[in-house]
Motif scaffolding. Structure first.
Motif, mmCIF file in Angstrom:
data_model
loop_
_atom_site.group_PDB
_atom_site.id
_atom_site.type_symbol
_atom_site.label_atom_id
_atom_site.label_comp_id
_atom_site.label_asym_id
_atom_site.label_seq_id
_atom_site.Cartn_x
_atom_site.Cartn_y
_atom_site.Cartn_z
ATOM 1 N N TYR A 1 0.870 -1.196 0.195
ATOM 2 C CA TYR A 1 0.073 0.135 -0.089
ATOM 3 C C TYR A 1 0.740 1.331 0.244
ATOM 4 O O TYR A 1 2.044 1.206 0.394
ATOM 5 N N TYR A 2 0.377 2.390 -0.787
ATOM 6 C CA TYR A 2 0.822 3.659 -0.561
ATOM 7 C C TYR A 2 -0.210 4.465 -0.438
ATOM 8 O O TYR A 2 -1.248 4.651 -0.941
ATOM 9 N N GLU A 3 -0.293 5.051 0.964
ATOM 10 C CA GLU A 3 -1.353 5.914 1.488
ATOM 11 C C GLU A 3 -2.653 5.276 1.422
ATOM 12 O O GLU A 3 -3.506 6.064 0.727
ATOM 13 N N ASN A 4 -2.787 4.096 1.828
ATOM 14 C CA ASN A 4 -3.978 3.247 1.932
ATOM 15 C C ASN A 4 -4.328 2.933 0.556
ATOM 16 O O ASN A 4 -5.645 2.437 0.435
ATOM 17 N N VAL A 5 -3.763 3.118 -0.382
ATOM 18 C CA VAL A 5 -3.845 2.713 -1.804
ATOM 19 C C VAL A 5 -3.275 1.516 -2.054
ATOM 20 O O VAL A 5 -1.938 1.429 -1.991
ATOM 21 N N SER A 6 -3.887 0.469 -2.674
ATOM 22 C CA SER A 6 -3.386 -0.689 -2.846
ATOM 23 C C SER A 6 -2.381 -0.573 -4.191
ATOM 24 O O SER A 6 -2.699 -0.202 -5.186
ATOM 25 N N LEU A 7 -0.972 -1.167 -4.209
ATOM 26 C CA LEU A 7 -0.315 -1.107 -5.126
ATOM 27 C C LEU A 7 -0.236 -2.346 -6.132
ATOM 28 O O LEU A 7 0.274 -2.338 -7.028
ATOM 29 N N GLY A 8 -0.523 -3.607 -5.343
ATOM 30 C CA GLY A 8 -0.367 -4.674 -5.926
ATOM 31 C C GLY A 8 -0.383 -6.046 -4.669
ATOM 32 O O GLY A 8 -0.075 -5.286 -3.579
ATOM 33 N N ASN A 9 -0.511 -7.436 -5.152
ATOM 34 C CA ASN A 9 -0.261 -8.383 -4.228
ATOM 35 C C ASN A 9 0.312 -9.442 -4.712
ATOM 36 O O ASN A 9 0.597 -9.533 -6.027
ATOM 37 N N PHE B 1 8.700 -0.918 -8.309
ATOM 38 C CA PHE B 1 8.106 0.279 -8.685
ATOM 39 C C PHE B 1 9.124 1.473 -8.994
ATOM 40 O O PHE B 1 10.111 1.616 -8.429
ATOM 41 N N SER B 2 8.917 2.133 -10.035
ATOM 42 C CA SER B 2 9.731 3.494 -10.357
ATOM 43 C C SER B 2 9.246 4.515 -9.549
ATOM 44 O O SER B 2 7.811 5.070 -9.358
ATOM 45 N N MET B 3 10.087 5.508 -8.833
ATOM 46 C CA MET B 3 9.744 6.403 -7.858
ATOM 47 C C MET B 3 9.206 7.914 -8.677
ATOM 48 O O MET B 3 9.818 7.902 -9.554
ATOM 49 N N SER B 4 8.466 8.671 -8.201
ATOM 50 C CA SER B 4 8.284 9.842 -8.857
ATOM 51 C C SER B 4 7.691 10.754 -7.735
ATOM 52 O O SER B 4 7.710 10.251 -6.697
ATOM 53 N N THR B 5 8.106 12.128 -7.792
ATOM 54 C CA THR B 5 7.672 13.052 -6.840
ATOM 55 C C THR B 5 6.206 12.907 -6.119
ATOM 56 O O THR B 5 6.098 13.307 -5.039
ATOM 57 N N GLU B 6 5.382 12.312 -6.992
ATOM 58 C CA GLU B 6 3.920 12.240 -6.610
ATOM 59 C C GLU B 6 3.743 11.441 -5.497
ATOM 60 O O GLU B 6 2.678 11.015 -4.893
ATOM 61 N N ARG B 7 4.895 10.248 -5.420
ATOM 62 C CA ARG B 7 4.856 9.096 -4.690
ATOM 63 C C ARG B 7 5.706 9.200 -3.281
ATOM 64 O O ARG B 7 5.842 8.287 -2.684
ATOM 65 N N SER B 8 5.770 10.563 -2.722
ATOM 66 C CA SER B 8 6.479 10.626 -1.429
ATOM 67 C C SER B 8 5.318 10.439 -0.630
ATOM 68 O O SER B 8 4.295 10.789 -0.673
ATOM 69 N N GLY B 9 5.642 9.587 0.587
ATOM 70 C CA GLY B 9 4.566 9.285 1.509
ATOM 71 C C GLY B 9 4.726 8.183 2.458
ATOM 72 O O GLY B 9 5.801 7.657 2.177
ATOM 73 N N ASN B 10 3.791 7.649 2.910
ATOM 74 C CA ASN B 10 3.880 6.346 3.771
ATOM 75 C C ASN B 10 3.427 5.078 2.869
ATOM 76 O O ASN B 10 2.653 5.126 2.129
ATOM 77 N N TYR B 11 4.414 4.259 3.181
ATOM 78 C CA TYR B 11 4.187 2.902 2.683
ATOM 79 C C TYR B 11 4.026 1.626 3.661
ATOM 80 O O TYR B 11 4.658 1.810 4.521
ATOM 81 N N TYR B 12 3.289 0.785 3.506
ATOM 82 C CA TYR B 12 3.109 -0.379 4.386
ATOM 83 C C TYR B 12 2.695 -1.629 3.659
ATOM 84 O O TYR B 12 2.178 -1.505 2.339
ATOM 85 N N CYS B 13 2.718 -2.556 4.243
ATOM 86 C CA CYS B 13 2.257 -4.040 3.707
ATOM 87 C C CYS B 13 1.426 -4.713 4.712
ATOM 88 O O CYS B 13 1.639 -4.405 5.753
ATOM 89 N N SER C 1 2.086 -4.215 8.831
ATOM 90 C CA SER C 1 3.607 -3.740 8.865
ATOM 91 C C SER C 1 3.178 -2.160 9.420
ATOM 92 O O SER C 1 2.435 -1.516 9.351
ATOM 93 N N GLU C 2 4.508 -1.890 10.115
ATOM 94 C CA GLU C 2 4.806 -0.578 10.171
ATOM 95 C C GLU C 2 4.965 0.211 8.970
ATOM 96 O O GLU C 2 5.571 -0.202 8.001
ATOM 97 N N ALA C 3 4.545 1.443 9.093
ATOM 98 C CA ALA C 3 4.634 2.373 7.793
ATOM 99 C C ALA C 3 5.936 2.803 7.650
ATOM 100 O O ALA C 3 6.825 3.036 8.598
ATOM 101 N N ILE C 4 6.606 3.164 6.440
ATOM 102 C CA ILE C 4 7.835 3.575 6.174
ATOM 103 C C ILE C 4 7.491 5.037 5.277
ATOM 104 O O ILE C 4 6.858 4.799 4.146
ATOM 105 N N TRP C 5 8.138 5.864 5.683
ATOM 106 C CA TRP C 5 7.898 7.309 5.002
ATOM 107 C C TRP C 5 9.187 7.514 4.008
ATOM 108 O O TRP C 5 10.116 7.172 4.383
ATOM 109 N N ILE C 6 8.796 7.628 2.573
ATOM 110 C CA ILE C 6 9.640 7.760 1.590
ATOM 111 C C ILE C 6 9.600 8.979 0.932
ATOM 112 O O ILE C 6 8.754 9.634 0.628
#
Length: 508
Positions: free
Chosen positions: A345-353, A366-378, A389-394
Motif C-alpha cells: 500500500y501507498y497511503e492506503n492505496v493498494s499497489l499490488g499483491n 516500482f519506479s519512484m516519482s515526486t508524486e509518490r512521496s509518502g507512507n508505505y506499508y504492507c 506492517s509498520e509504515a515507512i516514509w519515503i
C-alpha cells in the motif's frame, strides 16, 4: 457275508463236508475245507483242509479260483495275513488218490469275501478358500464298519508329501494357525489302523489361498482435518480381515514425500497433545502380523498458524530516493501457515499483491516519482486474519528543479564581482588621467562631426536589475540578476561624463 445268498447258505458252504468215497483198505475218506466267519481288511484268515483220517500234508493242494497256490511249505492250512480286497475269491483243497492213478479228491469250495474296514478317507479344508494369513482346519473323513466300530484308527496329514505336525494321531483334524498364499500346495491325509495293517490315503487336494484384503478403519479427533496450532490430535487405526496378533506403526509423509516412522507408535492409537506447524503432513498406519504388512490410506493433516506481523524493508535501505529511481519493497512474516497473501500500500492505496507458499515473503518493484512521496506499508493474510506492517516514509526529490538554485546563484555572484572589478578599474583610470572627463574639447578630435564617446561600452555603466522568484512548493527563495543595456545616444545629447554616470549608479 456280503455277496452270499444268505447266512444259512454261507454257513452251509463253510461247514459242508464233501465226502468222496474212496476205497482205502475198505474205508471211505472225505476232505473238508473250513473257513472263518466274516473277514475284514487286515484280518488274518486261516483256511484248514480236514479229513476224518490223517493225511500227509505233502499230498494236499490249495486252490483259489481253480488255480493252484504255491505254499512256502507243505501244510494242511492256508494262511492269509492282513487280508485285503485282493484276497477275495473261491478256495478249495484237494489230494491225489492213492488207489486210482490220476484220480483227484477235492474238498468243498469256500468263498472268501473281504469287507472294507473303512473306506478311503476324504480330505476337507475349513474354510475351503482361506484368506492369506487366516487359520485353516483340515479334516480327514472316513467311517469304520459297524461290525468293527471298536477298531482304532489314526490319521496323518501331508503337504506336498511332507508330513505336517509331529506325525499320526487319533484326531481326524489338523489345525494350521495361519496359511499364506505361498502355502497354496497339494494336501492329502492318510487313515490307518494302529498296527498299520490297513492304511488308506485320500486324494490330493489343493487349497486355494486368497490374498488378504485389509479393511482399515481410521478415525481422527477432531473430526476436521484442518487444525489450528496448539490443538489436540488423536489418530486411531483398526483393521478387519487380517488375522492377528497385529502390531501397528504410524508413519508421516511430509510435503516432500519424505516418509518418517514415528517412534513409540506401536499402538493402534497415536496422539499429539499440541500440534504445531511442523506436524502438518499425511499420516498412515501399518499393521503387521509377522508375515505380512498392511498399510492404510493416508490422512492429510493441515495445521493452520496465523501470520505474524510482517516487516517491510527497502531494497536500498534508504528512505530517500530521486525521481525515476527503481525501488523494491519486501514484505515478510516470520510465522504463518501457507498460503500467505502479501499486499502493498501507498497511503492506503493498494499497489499490488502476491501470494507465496514459501516463508521468504514477497517483493514489489516500482519506479519512484515526486508524486509518490509518502507512507508505505504492507499486509499479510493467510485466511486467519490480516496483519499490517509498520509504515515507512519515503521522500522523493526532483533534481531537474533543484539544479536551478546553484546555477542562478553562481551567475548572480559572478556578475556582481565583474561589476565591482570594472568599477574599481574605471575609478583608478580616471584619477590617473587628471580627473578630466574623457569628453573634454581639448581631448576631442578636430573634425566637426560629433562622435560617440570611447567609454560607451564600459561594463561598469550597465544597469543591473534583480529579479526575485519564489517556488510555492519549496521554502527556498531564488534570485536572478538580469543586466539591461540602455540604447545608444548621440555624443551631443549625452553630455554626462562617465564619472557622473558611475556616481549615479552608486547612488542608485
Amino acid at each position: 457275508m456280503p455277496g452270499s445268498a444268505s447266512p444259512c447258505v454261507a454257513f452251509t458252504q463253510l461247514w459242508l463236508t464233501l465226502l468222496v468215497v474212496t476205497p482205502v483198505n475198505g474205508q471211505h475218506v472225505s476232505l473238508v475245507l473250513r473257513a472263518p466267519p466274516p473277514v475284514f481288511e487286515g484280518d488274518s484268515v486261516v483256511l484248514r483242509c480236514d479229513t476224518k483220517r490223517s493225511i500227509a500234508a505233502e499230498t494236499l493242494t490249495f486252490y483259489k479260483n481253480n488255480r493252484a497256490l504255491e505254499l512256502p511249505h507243505p501244510s494242511s492250512e492256508l494262511h492269509i495275513r492282513h487280508a485285503n480286497l485282493k484276497d477275495n475269491g473261491q478256495y478249495k483243497c484237494s489230494r491225489k488218490s492213492t488207489w486210482a492213478w490220476g484220480s483227484v479228491i477235492s474238498s468243498n469250495t469256500v468263498e472268501v469275501q473281504v469287507q472294507e474296514l473303512f473306506p478311503h478317507p476324504v480330505l476337507m479344508a475349513r474354510p475351503s478358500q482361506p484368506i492369506d494369513g487366516s487359520p485353516v482346519t483340515l479334516t480327514c473323513r472316513t467311517q469304520l464298519s459297524a461290525q468293527r466300530s471298536d477298531a482304532q484308527i489314526q490319521f496323518c496329514f501331508f503337504r506336498n508329501y511332507q508330513a505336517l505336525g509331529s506325525g499320526c494321531n487319533s484326531s481326524s483334524e489338523f489345525h494350521i494357525p495361519a496359511i499364506w498364499t505361498e502355502d497354496s500346495m497339494w494336501y492329502r491325509c492318510k487313515a490307518e489302523t494302529k498296527n498299520s495293517q490297513v492304511e488308506k490315503q485320500s486324494r490330493a487336494f489343493k487349497i486355494p489361498v486368497q490374498r488378504a484384503l485389509a479393511d482399515f478403519q481410521t478415525s481422527i479427533i477432531p473430526a476436521s482435518k484442518l487444525m489450528f496450532e496448539g490443538q489436540l490430535l488423536l489418530l486411531n487405526c483398526s483393521i478387519k480381515g487380517v488375522p492377528g496378533p497385529l502390531t501397528f506403526s504410524w508413519y508421516k509423509r511430509d510435503v516432500l514425500n519424505k516418509e518418517t516412522k514415528i517412534p513409540k507408535s506401536s499402538e493402534a492409537e497415536f496422539k499429539i497433545s499440541k500440534v504445531n506447524i511442523s506436524d502438518a503432513g499425511e499420516y498412515y498406519c501399518e499393521a503387521n502380523n509377522s508375515r505380512r504388512s498392511f498399510v492404510s490410506r493416508a490422512i492429510p493433516i493441515t495445521i493452520k498458524v496465523p501470520v505474524s506481523q510482517p516487516v517491510l524493508n527497502l531494497s536500498t535501505g534508504k528512505t530517500q530516493a530521486l525521481e525515476g529511481d527503481l525501488m523494491t519493497l519486501h514484505c515478510q512474516s516470520q510465522r504463518g501457515s501457507p498460503y500467505i497473501l502479501y499486499e502493498f500500500y501507498y497511503e492506503n492505496v493498494s499497489l499490488g499483491n502476491s501470494s507465496t507458499l514459501s516463508g521468504e515473503g514477497a517483493s514489489f518493484n516500482f519506479s519512484m516519482s515526486t508524486e509518490r512521496s509518502g507512507n508505505y506499508y504492507c499486509t499479510a493474510d493467510n485466511g486467519l486474519g490480516a496483519q499490517r506492517s509498520e509504515a515507512i516514509w519515503i521522500s522523493v526529490f526532483d533534481m531537474t528543479k533543484n539544479r536551478t538554485v546553484p546555477v542562478a546563484t553562481g551567475i548572480t555572484v559572478g556578475l556582481l564581482i565583474m561589476a565591482v572589478g570594472v568599477f574599481l578599474f574605471y575609478c583608478w583610470f580616471s584619477r590617473k588621467s587628471g580627473g578630466k572627463p574623457t569628453s573634454d574639447d581639448s581631448r576631442s578630435p578636430s573634425y566637426s562631426e560629433p562622435q560617440e564617446p570611447t567609454y560607451y561600452n564600459v561594463p561598469a555603466c550597465i544597469e543591473l536589475q534583480p529579479v526575485y522568484s519564489n517556488d510555492p512548493k519549496e521554502n527556498v527563495i531564488y534570485t536572478e540578476v538580469r543586466g539591461t543595456q540602455p540604447r545608444r545616444k548621440h555624443a551631443v545629447q549625452e553630455s554626462e561624463s562617465p564619472r557622473s554616470r558611475c556616481q549615479m549608479a552608486e547612488k542608485n
